[in-house]
Design an enzyme around this catalytic site. Structure first.
Site, PDB file in Angstrom:
ATOM      1  N   ASN A   1       8.855 -30.824 -45.821  1.00  0.00           N
ATOM      2  CA  ASN A   1       9.737 -30.890 -46.979  1.00  0.00           C
ATOM      3  C   ASN A   1       9.183 -31.954 -47.926  1.00  0.00           C
ATOM      4  OD1 ASN A   1      10.651 -33.436 -46.039  1.00  0.00           O
ATOM      5  ND2 ASN A   1      12.272 -32.466 -44.841  1.00  0.00           N
TER       6      ASN A   1
ATOM      7  N   GLU B   1       8.841 -35.499 -46.417  1.00  0.00           N
ATOM      8  CA  GLU B   1       7.753 -35.587 -45.439  1.00  0.00           C
ATOM      9  C   GLU B   1       6.392 -35.604 -46.126  1.00  0.00           C
ATOM     10  OE1 GLU B   1      10.133 -33.299 -41.808  1.00  0.00           O
ATOM     11  OE2 GLU B   1       8.936 -32.162 -43.256  1.00  0.00           O
TER      12      GLU B   1
ATOM     13  N   ASP C   1      13.499 -25.316 -39.309  1.00  0.00           N
ATOM     14  CA  ASP C   1      13.189 -24.491 -38.140  1.00  0.00           C
ATOM     15  C   ASP C   1      13.181 -23.014 -38.510  1.00  0.00           C
ATOM     16  OD1 ASP C   1      13.225 -26.844 -36.669  1.00  0.00           O
ATOM     17  OD2 ASP C   1      15.287 -26.564 -35.984  1.00  0.00           O
TER      18      ASP C   1
END
Length: 497
Positions: free
Chosen positions: A208, A211, A278
């Site tokens: 993301n 990150e 996920d």
């Protein structure tokens, strides 16, 4: 898979795909209750928990595997669990989700557990039980051996790094990536931490924005800063692809191409973003493993993420809800895609939705080889007779049988693309027989349309349509237009000397 995947074909591809997830397994525990007062012992809310409202879900790498299973894939998971009650609960959840369990027990570490206290759909507090230290050499060797044993049977591998110590060793991560590259197995990584050097050579990394900024070492401001930073880190690590999820800004997919592919976020009410990453990596890996091109797979992953953020807590996407969401999107912007092209199974599903909305279904058919004004006029008149127009399109083999080996002039894919670009056409369905009789019987349109050069009694499918109360309608044709005449003119057969 072609650039115009149909939903049922995608479902079939996913059902034949096996994906291995290696990563940090977690047990998500939820206590559900209500807050009615503040504690007299401290200024904190008192949550009255209903003992029957304690739920468990797969978290971390387990949730990635649950998403894969929900999409219809064969999912396998490898990770470390403790020798405790939480591990038993986690293994039961894996079995219940039909996930192949290759987990290894490490009695020196607890099973990572996240307990959330929920009140009135709000998270009051979270309690984490974990050991985030790096795994030892012995555990790394056991994990690598387990991965090597499963790899020959899989189509893709996902490394789900939640920063719990499993991927601290560069040697361990690189050994897995290199094994996959030797076997041509794509590797997808959900990253954590500042140092991404251990991910070098992976097929795709899916951070993301936060990150990405952590790995870059600075805040990325605006498109002018974001695009160069993402492009640079992809090149430095030798990644084939980098997919950055950007919250309300959607996603950006980077490759060797100069410009990234920007994917707009779907406008949805967001309740909880936990687990969305996920869902993204699971859907992306499954679609790519099934043969879909990366840009299309990223678009499907974006839609899947939009589904799970609309739910409270960690949830895995299901194929049925993803297919419905993809259909909704396709119907909102059909002219910009080739999702109009469907097989019979998918066409039937769309027809069911249209009929529930009380829409009138019109059907016509033909070769539509070298589309000309006569075709356009017929299709426009047909569309005016109802709410949805389906075009039955002869396959190339069918046309060769009917018109000879020199036809069709345009391939089926090209003919379908041209028809799909017409606003009047809502769906294109191929049929391989000489006539559309079987297709008409399966789709059961309300109105069957042919040109006025036919007699109603001679229209193929007339008896079927009229048997359930449908109608056959003949529409005007434009004289002087035919594909054969155009083809003859191009070849010189129609010229006068």
């Amino acid at each position: 898979m072609s650039a115009n995947p149909s939903y049922s074909r995608l479902a079939g591809q996913l059902a034949r795909t096996k994906v291995l997830v290696v990563g940090d397994l977690m047990l998500d525990c939820y206590y559900w209750g209500d807050v009615r007062r503040i504690s007299p012992e401290a200024p904190v809310p008192v949550v009255k928990v209903n003992v029957n409202q304690k739920t468990f879900r797969l978290g971390g790498a387990g949730n990635v595997a649950a998403n894969l299973s929900g999409l219809g894939c064969t999912a396998a998971v490898i990770g470390l669990i403790g020798q405790d009650a939480a591990s038993i609960q986690l293994k039961d959840l894996l079995a219940g989700a039909n996930i192949q369990d290759h987990c290894l027990v490490d009695a020196s570490r607890p099973t990572t557990t996240k307990t959330r206290i929920m009140a009135s759909k709000q998270q009051v507090v979270r309690v984490d039980e974990e050991d985030g230290s790096g795994i030892g050499a012995q555990s790394a060797d056991r994990l690598r051996t387990a991965v090597e044993a499963v790899l020959p049977s899989v189509d893709a591998l996902i490394l789900s790094d939640y920063g719990k110590g499993m991927f601290d060793s560069i040697d361990f991560v690189q050994a897995i990536i290199q094994s996959c590259r030797k076997m041509s197995i794509p590797v997808f990584i959900d990253p954590k931490g500042r140092d991404w050097s251990r991910y070098a050579g992976a097929t795709c990394v899916t951070p993301n924005t936060a990150e990405l900024e952590l790995a870059v070492g600075s805040e990325v401001k605006g498109e002018s800063g974001f695009i160069p930073a993402a492009s640079d880190i992809r090149r430095r690590l030798g990644l084939d692809w980098l997919l950055v999820t950007r919250g309300p800004k959607g996603m950006a997919l980077f490759s060797e191409d100069a410009s990234p592919v920007m994917i707009a976020a779907r406008a949805r009410e967001v309740f909880d973003v936990s687990g969305a990453g996920d869902t993204v990596i699971a859907t992306l890996a499954a679609c790519v493993a099934g043969g879909m091109r990366f840009p299309e797979a990223a678009g499907v992953a974006n839609t899947a993420a939009g589904i799970v953020v609309g739910k409270l807590g960690t949830w895995a996407v299901r194929w049925s809800e993803l297919a419905d969401a993809l259909l909704d999107e396709a119907e909102k912007k059909p002219a910009s895609t080739l999702w109009k092209v469907a097989d019979v199974q998918e066409a039937s599903a769309r027809l069911s939705r249209w009929r529930q909305a009380e829409q009138r279904i019109v059907f016509t058919n033909g070769c539509f080889d070298l589309l000309h004004p006569g075709h356009v006029s017929l299709l426009h008149q047909a569309r005016q007779l109802g709410d949805r127009l389906i075009v039955g399109l002869n396959t190339d083999a069918s046309i060769r049988r009917l018109k000879g080996e020199q036809r069709p002039i345009l391939s089926g894919q090209d003919r379908a693309a041209i028809l799909s670009a017409l606003e009047d056409v809502d769906m294109v369905v191929f049929f391989d027989e000489d006539t559309p009789l079987n297709l008409i019987g399966q789709l059961k349109p309300d109105i069957l349309v042919k040109g006025a050069d036919y007699r109603a009694a001679d229209v193929v499918g007339k008896s079927i349509v009229e048997s359930y109360g449908g109608q056959v309608r003949l529409v005007d044709i434009l004289q002087g237009h035919s594909t054969t005449a155009i083809a003859n003119k191009l070849s010189g057969k129609g010229t006068q000397r």
